[in-house]
Design an enzyme around this catalytic site. Structure first.
Site, PDB file in Angstrom:
ATOM      1  N   ASP A 281       0.856  -1.181   0.000  1.00 24.16           N
ATOM      2  CA  ASP A 281       0.000   0.000   0.000  1.00 24.16           C
ATOM      3  C   ASP A 281       0.895   1.233   0.000  1.00 24.16           C
ATOM      4  O   ASP A 281       2.094   1.150   0.279  1.00 24.16           O
ATOM      5  CB  ASP A 281      -1.009  -0.020   1.150  1.00 24.16           C
ATOM      6  CG  ASP A 281      -0.482  -0.719   2.392  1.00 24.16           C
ATOM      7  OD1 ASP A 281       0.753  -0.856   2.512  1.00 24.16           O
ATOM      8  OD2 ASP A 281      -1.279  -1.122   3.241  1.00 24.16           O
TER       9      ASP A 281
ATOM     10  N   GLU B 109      -6.010   3.162   3.716  1.00 22.48           N
ATOM     11  CA  GLU B 109      -6.590   3.682   4.961  1.00 22.48           C
ATOM     12  C   GLU B 109      -8.054   4.084   4.796  1.00 22.48           C
ATOM     13  O   GLU B 109      -8.745   4.276   5.775  1.00 22.48           O
ATOM     14  CB  GLU B 109      -5.777   4.892   5.463  1.00 22.48           C
ATOM     15  CG  GLU B 109      -4.339   4.557   5.844  1.00 22.48           C
ATOM     16  CD  GLU B 109      -4.223   3.667   7.080  1.00 22.48           C
ATOM     17  OE1 GLU B 109      -5.252   3.387   7.712  1.00 22.48           O
ATOM     18  OE2 GLU B 109      -3.092   3.241   7.379  1.00 22.48           O
TER      19      GLU B 109
HETATM   20 ZN    ZN Z   1      -3.461   1.843   8.961  1.00 24.18          ZN
HETATM   21 ZN    ZN Z   2      -1.732  -0.202   7.273  1.00 19.83          ZN
END
Ligand code: ZN
Ligand code: ZN
Length: 446
Positions: free
Chosen positions: A105, A175
Site C-alpha cells: 500500500d 486507509e
Molecule cells: Zn493503517
Molecule cells: Zn496499514
C-alpha cells in the site's frame, strides 16, 4: 544400506541447497540494505494521505521500471467520479508458471509526527474538505513499500530461480478501504494477469523487528462504517413534553446496541460494534432535532456482518418508535459500502506453505503464530471472494530493546496510527525483503 545412504545423501544435498539459497538471498539483501534504508527514509519524510499518492506512486513506478518491470500507472477507478486513482501495476513475465501478486500500500495518515527522528515527516497537505493537515506514515506503509521494492529487485536479479508471471502492485488509499476495490474495478484482473496467489505483509508495532507472525484462516476483520441520524422533534429544554428528545433516544440506542454482540450473536463468531462518534445539540436549553452517530462494525463472517447491520437498524428504529417518534422521523441508518472492506482470510493451504518457507528463510524461532485481530485491511479484496488464495503476514517492526522496556514498565509500545510509532528500519526491512522474496520464490520455483 546403500539405499539408505542414497536417501540420506539426497537429504543432505537438499538441505545444503536450501541453505545456500537462503544464504545467498541473505547476502544479496544485506548488500542492498543501506540503499533500501535510504529509500525508506525518503518515503518516510515524504508521506501523502489517501487519494493523494501522486508522488509516492510515481516514485514506486519509476523504481520498478528501472528494474525492468512493465509498469502501468494510475490504475484504479474510485466510486467518486473524476478522482484520480494512483494505483501502480508492474508485471514481469518469466516463462510458463504460476502468476503471483505481491501488494504494497502507498498511503500515509493525516497526523503530526512526534517521533523526534532525524527523518521525521513535516509534510502538510489539504484534505478533501480543504482543511490543512499534517501527514505521517504512521501505519508503516513506507516499510511496506521499501520491502516491496527490495523484493522486486531481488526477484528481478534471480530470474533463473523462478518461472511464471510476477505482478507487483502499489495500492493507494488503503486507509480509506477504497484502493483495492478501485484497482479491481479498473480491470486489475482482466487488463493484467489474474493471480493464482496473492501475498502481502503488514508491519506490527508490538512484534520485534526480525520476527514475522501469521495465522491460518481469518486474520483481520471486515470493516463497515455506519452513519446514523436519530431524528426527534426539537423544542425548548424546559418543556420536554412538547418534544421527542433525540439525545435521550440516541443514548438508549447506544446502550441497546451493546446487546447485539452480547445477546444476539454467537460467542463463537467474533464481532464488534463501536459507537465512535455522537454529536447533537447546540445549547443547554434546546432539545435538538437530531443526533448523529458514527459506528464501526467488525466481523469475520459475511453472514455475521449482515446480521449485525440489520440488528443496528432494527434496534434504532424500535427504540425511536417506542419513544413515540413518528414513522416519517424514524432513524436513518446508512452503511457506506464504498468504504466497506471484507475480512482478510489467510487461505490455510497457502498459509502453511508460506509458513514453512519463512521458517526456512528466517529461522524457525523467527516465525510465530499470530492471533487473529479485529483490525481491518482491504487486502482481502484481492482474494476475489475466496477464489484466489491469499496470505498476509505480520512483519515485526519494533525495537527489541524498547519493547522490553515497555514490557518491564507494564506499558504498551506506540501502536500503528500513533504519532510516536517508529519502526526500526534495518532489521524490519531486511526480514520483509527476505520473507517476501522467499515466499515468491517458493510459489514460482523452477
Ligand atoms: Zn493503517
Ligand atoms: Zn496499514
Amino acid at each position: 544400506m546403500s539405499y539408505r545412504l542414497a536417501v540420506s545423501s539426497l537429504a543432505i544435498v537438499l538441505i545444503a541447497t536450501t541453505t545456500s539459497v537462503s544464504q545467498s538471498l541473505d547476502a544479496m539483501v544485506d548488500r542492498e540494505l543501506p540503499m533500501l534504508v535510504e529509500k525508506y527514509k525518503h518515503l518516510h519524510a515524504n508521506p501523502e494521505i489517501s487519494y493523494q499518492e501522486e508522488k509516492t506512486s510515481a516514485y514506486v513506478a519509476q523504481e520498478l521500471r528501472a528494474l525492468g518491470y512493465d509498469v502501468t500507472e494510475r490504475v484504479g477507478k474510485y466510486a467518486v467520479p473524476n478522482r484520480v486513482c494512483y494505483g501502480v501495476v508492474a508485471v514481469m513475465k518469466n516463462g510458463n508458471g504460476p502468476t503471483v501478486l505481491v501488494r504494497t500500500d502507498l498511503d500515509g495518515l493525516p497526523l503530526q509526527e512526534r517521533t523526534g527522528l532525524s527523518y521525521a515527516s513535516n509534510a502538510k497537505t489539504k484534505n478533501e474538505t480543504g482543511e490543512e493537515v499534517s501527514v505521517m506514515h504512521a501505519c508503516g506503509h513506507d516499510i511496506h513499500m521499501t520491502s516491496f521494492l527490495g523484493t522486486a529487485k531481488m526477484l528481478s536479479r534471480m530470474k533463473d530461480r523462478w518461472r511464471g508471471t510476477l505482478v507487483m502492485i502499489g495500492q493507494p488509499s488503503e486507509e480509506r478501504g477504497a484502493g483495492a476495490v478501485a484497482m479491481l474495478n479498473d480491470g486489475l484482473y482482466t487488463r493484467f494477469p489474474r493471480p493464482d496467489y496473492a501475498i502481502a505483509l503488514h508491519d506490527n508495532s508490538s512484534l520485534e523487528a526480525g520476527v514475522v507472525a501469521l495465522c491460518e484462516g481469518y486474520a483481520l476483520a471486515s470493516v463497515t462504517s455506519v452513519d446514523m441520524t436519530v431524528q426527534g422533534v426539537g423544542g425548548h429544554g424546559a418543556y420536554p413534553q412538547t418534544t421527542k428528545d433525540p439525545i435521550v433516544i440516541a443514548s438508549q440506542i447506544v446502550l441497546a446496541l451493546q446487546t447485539i454482540v452480547s445477546r444476539e450473536n454467537s460467542p463463537f463468531d467474533p464481532a464488534v460494534v463501536t459507537v465512535g462518534s455522537i454529536h447533537g445539540g447546540t445549547k443547554h436549553n434546546i432539545i435538538p432535532d437530531d443526533v448523529h452517530l458514527q459506528l464501526t462494525v467488525r466481523a469475520y463472517k459475511e453472514e455475521v456482518r449482515k446480521k449485525v447491520l440489520a440488528a443496528i437498524e432494527r434496534i434504532a428504529k424500535g427504540i425511536a418508535a417506542a419513544a413515540g417518534v413518528p414513522a416519517d422521523r424514524a432513524p436513518v441508518v446508512k452503511s457506506d459500502e464504498n468504504e466497506f472492506t471484507p475480512s482478510t482470510y489467510n487461505t490455510p493451504e497457502l498459509t502453511r506453505r508460506v509458513t514453512k518457507t519463512l521458517q526456512a528463510a528466517l529461522g524457525k524461532e523467527k516465525v510465530r503464530i499470530a492471533e487473529p485481530v479485529m483490525g481491518g485491511e482491504d487486502f482481502g479484496q484481492f482474494g476475489d471472494g475466496g477464489k484466489i488464495p491469499t496470505c498476509m503476514f505480520w512483519l515485526g517492526a519494533a525495537d527489541p530493546g524498547r519493547l522490553e522496556k515497555y514490557r518491564i514498565e507494564g506499558a504498551s509500545p506506540p501502536s500503528l496510527h500513533s504519532s510516536q510509532f517508529a519502526p526500526l528500519p534495518e532489521p524490519t526491512i531486511r526480514s520483509g525483503v527476505i520473507a517476501t522474496t522467499a515466499a515468491v520464490l517458493d510459489l514460482m520455483q523452477r
